[in-house]
Design an enzyme around this catalytic site. Structure first.
Site, mmCIF file in Angstrom:
data_model
loop_
_atom_site.group_PDB
_atom_site.id
_atom_site.type_symbol
_atom_site.label_atom_id
_atom_site.label_comp_id
_atom_site.label_asym_id
_atom_site.label_seq_id
_atom_site.Cartn_x
_atom_site.Cartn_y
_atom_site.Cartn_z
ATOM 1 N N ARG A 24 0.545 -1.239 -0.121
ATOM 2 C CA ARG A 24 0.015 -0.038 -0.050
ATOM 3 C C ARG A 24 1.042 1.397 0.104
ATOM 4 O O ARG A 24 0.630 1.994 -0.737
ATOM 5 C CB ARG A 24 -0.825 0.045 1.043
ATOM 6 C CG ARG A 24 -2.186 -0.605 1.013
ATOM 7 C CD ARG A 24 -2.593 -1.283 2.481
ATOM 8 N NE ARG A 24 -1.532 -2.304 2.506
ATOM 9 C CZ ARG A 24 -1.712 -3.717 2.241
ATOM 10 N NH1 ARG A 24 -2.705 -3.666 1.551
ATOM 11 N NH2 ARG A 24 -0.430 -4.339 2.424
ATOM 12 N N THR A 25 1.908 1.478 0.916
ATOM 13 C CA THR A 25 2.274 2.773 1.162
ATOM 14 C C THR A 25 3.423 3.011 0.023
ATOM 15 O O THR A 25 3.212 4.198 -0.782
ATOM 16 C CB THR A 25 3.289 2.459 2.378
ATOM 17 O OG1 THR A 25 2.306 1.984 3.554
ATOM 18 C CG2 THR A 25 3.753 3.895 2.869
ATOM 19 N N HIS A 31 4.217 5.787 11.854
ATOM 20 C CA HIS A 31 3.994 5.587 10.463
ATOM 21 C C HIS A 31 2.878 6.710 10.223
ATOM 22 O O HIS A 31 1.602 6.592 9.981
ATOM 23 C CB HIS A 31 3.165 4.122 10.182
ATOM 24 C CG HIS A 31 2.855 3.757 8.753
ATOM 25 N ND1 HIS A 31 2.899 4.545 7.792
ATOM 26 C CD2 HIS A 31 2.507 2.591 8.298
ATOM 27 C CE1 HIS A 31 2.916 4.011 6.625
ATOM 28 N NE2 HIS A 31 2.565 2.756 6.879
ATOM 29 N N LYS A 39 26.096 -3.297 -0.318
ATOM 30 C CA LYS A 39 27.470 -3.207 -0.201
ATOM 31 C C LYS A 39 27.775 -2.641 1.063
ATOM 32 O O LYS A 39 29.117 -2.193 1.331
ATOM 33 C CB LYS A 39 28.047 -2.331 -1.597
ATOM 34 C CG LYS A 39 27.880 -3.027 -2.814
ATOM 35 C CD LYS A 39 27.966 -2.061 -3.759
ATOM 36 C CE LYS A 39 27.389 -2.664 -5.213
ATOM 37 N NZ LYS A 39 27.435 -1.312 -5.996
ATOM 38 N N ARG A 86 11.132 3.860 3.737
ATOM 39 C CA ARG A 86 10.468 2.964 5.037
ATOM 40 C C ARG A 86 11.773 2.096 5.280
ATOM 41 O O ARG A 86 12.591 1.782 4.506
ATOM 42 C CB ARG A 86 9.703 1.899 4.368
ATOM 43 C CG ARG A 86 9.280 0.757 5.108
ATOM 44 C CD ARG A 86 8.113 0.032 5.008
ATOM 45 N NE ARG A 86 6.786 0.512 5.084
ATOM 46 C CZ ARG A 86 5.675 0.196 5.040
ATOM 47 N NH1 ARG A 86 5.300 -1.073 4.779
ATOM 48 N NH2 ARG A 86 4.515 0.669 5.351
HETATM 49 N N1 CP Z 1 -0.412 -0.317 5.741
HETATM 50 C C1 CP Z 1 0.739 -0.389 5.296
HETATM 51 O O1 CP Z 1 1.695 0.232 5.556
HETATM 52 O O2 CP Z 1 0.847 -1.283 4.300
HETATM 53 P P1 CP Z 1 1.899 -1.670 3.494
HETATM 54 O O3 CP Z 1 3.149 -2.582 4.636
HETATM 55 O O4 CP Z 1 1.745 -2.564 2.333
HETATM 56 O O5 CP Z 1 2.692 -0.384 3.032
#
Ligand code: CP
Length: 298
Positions: free
Chosen positions: A51-52, A129, A80, A101
């Site tokens: 999603r993100t 998040h 590396k 992320r």
């Molecule tokens: N909700 C969420 O962060 O989903 P993903 O881990 O798929 O990005």
């Protein structure tokens, strides 16, 4: 220049501005189609995502911009031994904004210390998040028509759940938001996220479900456990099914940041209260609004 590392980096007024922009994007998509034509976003994902990462990509494409990056750090020079800060120093030469992320808490903040472009935390370990929280706020606003005066239950992994940590921080700023934490002892909310808004902590969904205006389900995240025996003990702590929903309010909104495993049965998906796939679409709109905000374009 602004970064978004924690949801607390944004004032309530700024969150309101981003949500208002997202609503305007939904109502007037064509107005925003070309606004980022000369801008590029990098998605640096050191941890899996559907999603993100894809909603950031889709958001920038809908704004007319371009996207580059990696979804598997092992295909980059990270394999590396390149540090997060060196990677940021390199990638910022190619783009105007970075979404990152990382499995380690604080990694996007480390990147932000050296960055000359805005860094967005797209989820760091068990910490935060913030763009999921903006997604959740927009969804609650669209589903309930307000961000104040309701009771929300957080259910599942409240210990490692970064989406819950950020959402608690955001919602505790709004008037009259009552929170109920629903988790087994092993997955209770860490003390640093406790707020006066938490009116109750219970172990079962049945103890809370009839009181909730919003139910926020979460996955028990295997990848966060060091002790697999503990994961095995708690992994099936919750299962939302139609029988349990019978006791929920008729206008209760069911959210989940997704992915889900066993905690919401597919039979719930057709219930009008199940808003978790509508929540996904809101993620794209709110990330469009956030990109515009951080680039100073809206
Ligand atoms: N909700 C969420 O962060 O989903 P993903 O881990 O798929 O990005």
């Amino acid at each position: 220049m602004r970064h978004l590392i924690d949801i607390t980096d944004l004032s309530t007024q700024e969150i309101g501005h981003i949500l208002t922009t997202a609503l305007d994007i939904i109502a007037h998509r064509e107005k925003y189609a070309d606004i980022c034509r000369h801008h590029k976003l990098a998605t640096l994902f050191y941890e899996p995502s559907t999603r993100t990462r894809l909603s950031f990509t889709s958001a920038m494409m809908e704004l007319g911009g371009n996207v580059l990056g990696f979804s598997d750090a092992q295909t980059s020079s990270v394999s590396k031994g390149e540090t997060v800060q060196d990677t940021v120093r390199v990638v910022e030469n190619f783009v105007d904004i970075i979404a990152m992320r990382h499995p380690l808490e604080g990694a996007p903040a480390q990147g932000a210390k050296v960055a000359r472009v805005p860094i967005i935390n797209a989820g760091d370990g068990s910490h935060a998040h913030p763009t999921q929280t903006l997604t959740d706020l927009l969804t609650i606003l669209r589903e309930k028509g307000r961000l104040d005066g309701f009771t929300i239950g957080y259910c599942g992994d409240l210990k490692f759940g970064r989406t819950v940590h950020s959402l608690i921080q955001a919602l505790s700023r709004y008037e009259g938001v009552r929170m109920i934490c629903i988790a087994p002892d092993e997955l209770r909310l860490p003390s640093q996220y406790k707020t006066k808004n938490i009116v109750k902590e219970v172990r079962t969904l049945e103890e809370a479900i009839s009181k909730l205006d919003v139910l926020y389900m979460t996955r028990v995240q295997q990848e966060r456990f060091l002790d697999m025996d503990e994961f095995e003990r708690v992994k099936n702590s919750f299962e939302l099914n139609l029988a349990k929903l019978h006791n929920a309010k008729s206008d209760c909104v069911i959210l989940h940041p997704l992915p889900r495993v066993n905690e919401i049965l597919p039979e719930v998906d057709a219930d009008p209260r199940a808003a978790y796939f509508r929540q996904v679409e809101n993620g794209k709109f709110v990330r469009m609004a956030l990109i515009l905000f951080l680039l100073g374009l809206a």
